[in-house]
Scaffold this active site. Structure first.
Site, mmCIF file in Angstrom:
data_model
loop_
_atom_site.group_PDB
_atom_site.id
_atom_site.type_symbol
_atom_site.label_atom_id
_atom_site.label_comp_id
_atom_site.label_asym_id
_atom_site.label_seq_id
_atom_site.Cartn_x
_atom_site.Cartn_y
_atom_site.Cartn_z
ATOM 1 N N PHE A 43 45.443 38.730 37.347
ATOM 2 C CA PHE A 43 44.481 39.022 36.117
ATOM 3 C C PHE A 43 44.127 38.071 35.710
ATOM 4 O O PHE A 43 43.102 38.035 34.676
ATOM 5 C CB PHE A 43 45.363 40.030 35.401
ATOM 6 C CG PHE A 43 46.594 39.893 34.741
ATOM 7 C CD1 PHE A 43 46.711 38.746 33.802
ATOM 8 C CD2 PHE A 43 47.775 40.167 35.423
ATOM 9 C CE1 PHE A 43 47.922 38.427 33.308
ATOM 10 C CE2 PHE A 43 48.906 39.946 34.935
ATOM 11 C CZ PHE A 43 49.138 39.220 33.873
ATOM 12 N N GLY A 46 40.477 36.464 35.804
ATOM 13 C CA GLY A 46 39.405 37.342 35.218
ATOM 14 C C GLY A 46 39.540 37.493 33.649
ATOM 15 O O GLY A 46 38.447 37.944 33.065
ATOM 16 N N HIS A 47 40.656 37.250 33.188
ATOM 17 C CA HIS A 47 40.833 37.714 31.640
ATOM 18 C C HIS A 47 41.847 36.618 30.844
ATOM 19 O O HIS A 47 42.877 36.705 30.830
ATOM 20 C CB HIS A 47 41.725 38.882 32.032
ATOM 21 C CG HIS A 47 42.038 39.827 30.673
ATOM 22 N ND1 HIS A 47 42.949 39.403 29.449
ATOM 23 C CD2 HIS A 47 41.041 40.716 30.143
ATOM 24 C CE1 HIS A 47 42.967 40.241 28.648
ATOM 25 N NE2 HIS A 47 41.898 41.094 28.999
ATOM 26 N N PHE A 48 41.198 35.792 30.637
ATOM 27 C CA PHE A 48 40.034 35.288 30.704
ATOM 28 C C PHE A 48 40.094 33.836 31.541
ATOM 29 O O PHE A 48 41.053 32.889 31.072
ATOM 30 C CB PHE A 48 39.272 35.049 29.143
ATOM 31 C CG PHE A 48 39.472 36.471 28.513
ATOM 32 C CD1 PHE A 48 38.351 37.143 28.715
ATOM 33 C CD2 PHE A 48 40.391 36.697 27.483
ATOM 34 C CE1 PHE A 48 38.298 38.312 28.095
ATOM 35 C CE2 PHE A 48 40.321 37.804 26.992
ATOM 36 C CZ PHE A 48 39.288 38.812 27.011
ATOM 37 N N VAL A 53 44.991 35.357 29.169
ATOM 38 C CA VAL A 53 45.630 36.175 28.217
ATOM 39 C C VAL A 53 46.006 37.255 29.322
ATOM 40 O O VAL A 53 45.054 37.864 29.795
ATOM 41 C CB VAL A 53 44.786 36.393 27.224
ATOM 42 C CG1 VAL A 53 45.705 37.567 26.163
ATOM 43 C CG2 VAL A 53 44.406 35.134 26.268
#
Length: 144
Positions: A43, A46-48, A53
């Site tokens: 994750f 893409g986050h971020f 985070v």
């Protein structure tokens, strides 16, 4: 409880298995588990990308997975292909601080009550003894 035993209780597998170890367990009462958060988590790309985070929903999912282990061990059963442990409610979720790569997320779940197959829990996630997330969770097992 190490990862090999955890795999007996949870049907989740990479990349969705969010409990690495159980530190403490008291039948019918509580569990303390941990999730090591690394930059290799899928994750984070893409986050971020500019400020990685851990998504809040995954913190809540990690708490639910710890709750599932607590419940299944309390019932004296393990994960099976004919049932799934589902959320039926999430109340009062609060996110106090972000979880970053390198953090060790401590998952603390206590059983409040169990009525007609629905289990209610008080759950909190901490990093370095600081509250990160808190919630009231409700879950139940259903045949599939």
């Amino acid at each position: 409880m190490d990862i090999h035993e955890i795999l007996k209780y949870l049907p989740h597998r990479y990349p969705f298995l969010l409990v690495d170890k159980v530190i403490a367990y008291e039948t019918g009462k509580s569990i303390v588990a941990l999730k090591n958060v690394t930059i290799n988590e899928p994750f984070f790309s893409g986050h971020f990308p500019h400020h990685p985070v851990m998504p809040g929903v995954l913190i809540v999912e990690a708490l639910a997975q710890a709750a599932a282990i607590l419940t299944l061990r309390t019932k004296g059963s393990v994960s099976s292909d004919d049932s799934v442990y589902y959320f039926v409610g999430i109340d009062g979720v609060r996110f106090k601080k972000p979880v970053m790569a390198g953090d060790q997320l401590i998952l603390k779940v206590e059983i409040e009550r169990q009525i007609k197959g629905v289990w209610k829990y008080t759950a909190r996630a901490e990093v370095d003894d600081k509250l990160i997330t808190e919630a009231k969770l409700m879950c139940t097992a259903r045949n599939v």
